[in-house]
Design a protein around this motif. Structure first.
Motif, PDB file in Angstrom:
ATOM      1  N   CYS A  84       1.003  -1.327   0.040  1.00  0.00           N
ATOM      2  CA  CYS A  84       0.122   0.182   0.000  1.00  0.00           C
ATOM      3  C   CYS A  84       0.808   1.344   0.002  1.00  0.00           C
ATOM      4  CB  CYS A  84      -0.781   0.187   1.135  1.00  0.00           C
ATOM      5  SG  CYS A  84      -2.400  -1.215   0.905  1.00  0.00           S
ATOM      6  N   GLN A  85       1.924   1.335   0.575  1.00  0.00           N
ATOM      7  CA  GLN A  85       2.558   2.375   0.758  1.00  0.00           C
ATOM      8  C   GLN A  85       3.372   2.784  -0.501  1.00  0.00           C
ATOM      9  OE1 GLN A  85       5.487   3.700   3.980  1.00  0.00           O
ATOM     10  NE2 GLN A  85       4.155   2.647   5.840  1.00  0.00           N
ATOM     11  N   VAL A  86       3.965   1.797  -0.992  1.00  0.00           N
ATOM     12  CA  VAL A  86       4.595   1.761  -2.195  1.00  0.00           C
ATOM     13  C   VAL A  86       3.592   2.247  -3.376  1.00  0.00           C
ATOM     14  CG1 VAL A  86       5.976   0.536  -4.220  1.00  0.00           C
ATOM     15  CG2 VAL A  86       6.535   0.312  -1.587  1.00  0.00           C
ATOM     16  N   LEU A  87       2.714   1.780  -3.386  1.00  0.00           N
ATOM     17  CA  LEU A  87       1.525   2.181  -4.410  1.00  0.00           C
ATOM     18  C   LEU A  87       1.051   3.680  -4.233  1.00  0.00           C
ATOM     19  CD1 LEU A  87      -0.291   1.227  -6.797  1.00  0.00           C
ATOM     20  CD2 LEU A  87      -1.961   0.370  -5.064  1.00  0.00           C
ATOM     21  N   PHE A  88       0.766   3.829  -3.028  1.00  0.00           N
ATOM     22  CA  PHE A  88       0.037   5.317  -2.793  1.00  0.00           C
ATOM     23  C   PHE A  88       1.247   6.232  -3.107  1.00  0.00           C
ATOM     24  CE2 PHE A  88      -3.381   3.057  -0.548  1.00  0.00           C
ATOM     25  CZ  PHE A  88      -4.219   3.045  -1.710  1.00  0.00           C
ATOM     26  N   ALA A  89       2.505   6.012  -2.537  1.00  0.00           N
ATOM     27  CA  ALA A  89       3.576   6.940  -2.493  1.00  0.00           C
ATOM     28  C   ALA A  89       4.049   7.350  -3.789  1.00  0.00           C
ATOM     29  CB  ALA A  89       4.713   6.447  -1.642  1.00  0.00           C
ATOM     30  N   SER A  90       3.910   6.274  -4.684  1.00  0.00           N
ATOM     31  CA  SER A  90       4.364   6.235  -6.190  1.00  0.00           C
ATOM     32  C   SER A  90       3.729   7.212  -7.006  1.00  0.00           C
ATOM     33  CB  SER A  90       4.583   5.076  -6.654  1.00  0.00           C
ATOM     34  OG  SER A  90       5.683   4.292  -6.194  1.00  0.00           O
TER      35      SER A  90
END
Length: 275
Positions: A84-90
């Motif tokens: 989730c963090q990688v997806l939303f941060a990207s």
């Protein structure tokens, strides 16, 4: 000149060696203490090596708490939060770095100001939200506050700023929209930053303690980092088993970081090239 340079290198190696030894000494003592008896660990003066190696501390430690249930919780918590963090941060980082929209700078400044707020100050409000949603003692409650972070957004924004703008301009000329440009061109080029962020989040999630300690009140719903705290009894603590359990929990993440540390360093270095 060469002799001076050689002397300075020797001094640097000595200083780095002493510093490295000081940093690794707690870990070395943890290994030694995990092989002692409880009496040896608590003895005064302090013992550094066991008189007789107690290999049985490791199976006893794993049997003393619901290890496999907590391992499952830890893996789910780590995987979900990392993805989730990688997806939303990207996506957020790309938007702040490449897309023009009203209020982009003020919104980003507000997000950065959140980094100045200690995370502990937000625990009460976060707990009340999770409680009202009925998510206590659930994986969803564990991951809810950490699926989006300002640090990840800032890191990915810096990484996208370091990529040549001509690539996105060329894609725009060819008729590609923002989503296509992001998914097919910019995101593949940002994989070093994505990898670095994923590794950092995974390591942090694996060892998360304070929030899971508050949200998970039943041992079978706790992650491993919180479950180890159960070794601290009211009247007596079994330190060797606690050390053994801690080493077992640390081992996967240590192997993970050692194997992928080059990606972390490369991603962090590149993300700081441009402001």
């Amino acid at each position: 000149m060469s002799s001076r340079r050689g002397g300075s290198n020797v001094v640097a190696y000595v200083v780095l060696g002493v510093g490295g030894l000081l940093m690794v000494s707690p870990f070395l003592y943890q290994i030694s203490a995990s092989l002692m008896t409880n009496a040896e660990v608590t003895a005064i003066p302090k013992r550094l090596l066991p008189e007789t190696i107690q290999w049985g501390n490791y199976p006893a430690a794993l049997a003393a708490f619901p290890f496999w249930d907590q391992l499952r919780n830890t893996v789910l918590f780590t995987v979900i939060q990392t993805v989730c963090q990688v997806l939303f941060a990207s996506m957020a980082g790309y938007a702040f770095a490449r897309l023009k929209f009203a209020g982009a700078r003020p919104i980003f400044a507000i997000l950065l100001s959140i980094l100045m707020i200690p995370a502990e100050l937000l625990l009460i409000s976060q707990y009340q939200i999770v409680q009202n949603l009925g998510l206590l003692n659930t994986i969803a409650g564990l991951v809810a506050p950490g699926i989006v972070t300002v640090f990840g957004t800032f890191m990915m924004r810096q990484f996208f700023l370091g990529l040549p703008r001509e690539l996105s301009d060329a894609a725009k000329i060819d008729g590609a929209g923002p989503v296509t440009t992001f998914v097919r061109i910019m995101l593949p080029l940002a994989m070093p930053g994505v990898s670095a962020l994923a590794i950092i989040v995974a390591i942090s999630s694996w060892g998360a303690f304070l929030w899971p300690l508050i949200v998970a009140t039943y041992s079978e719903n706790m992650p491993l980092a919180v479950g180890i705290a159960s070794f601290a009894g009211e009247h007596e603590t079994d330190y060797p088993q606690m050390m053994a359990a801690s080493l077992v929990v640390m081992l996967p993440v240590m192997i993970f970081f050692v194997a992928l540390q080059r990606r972390v360093i490369a991603g962090l270095a590149f993300s700081g090239i441009r402001g």
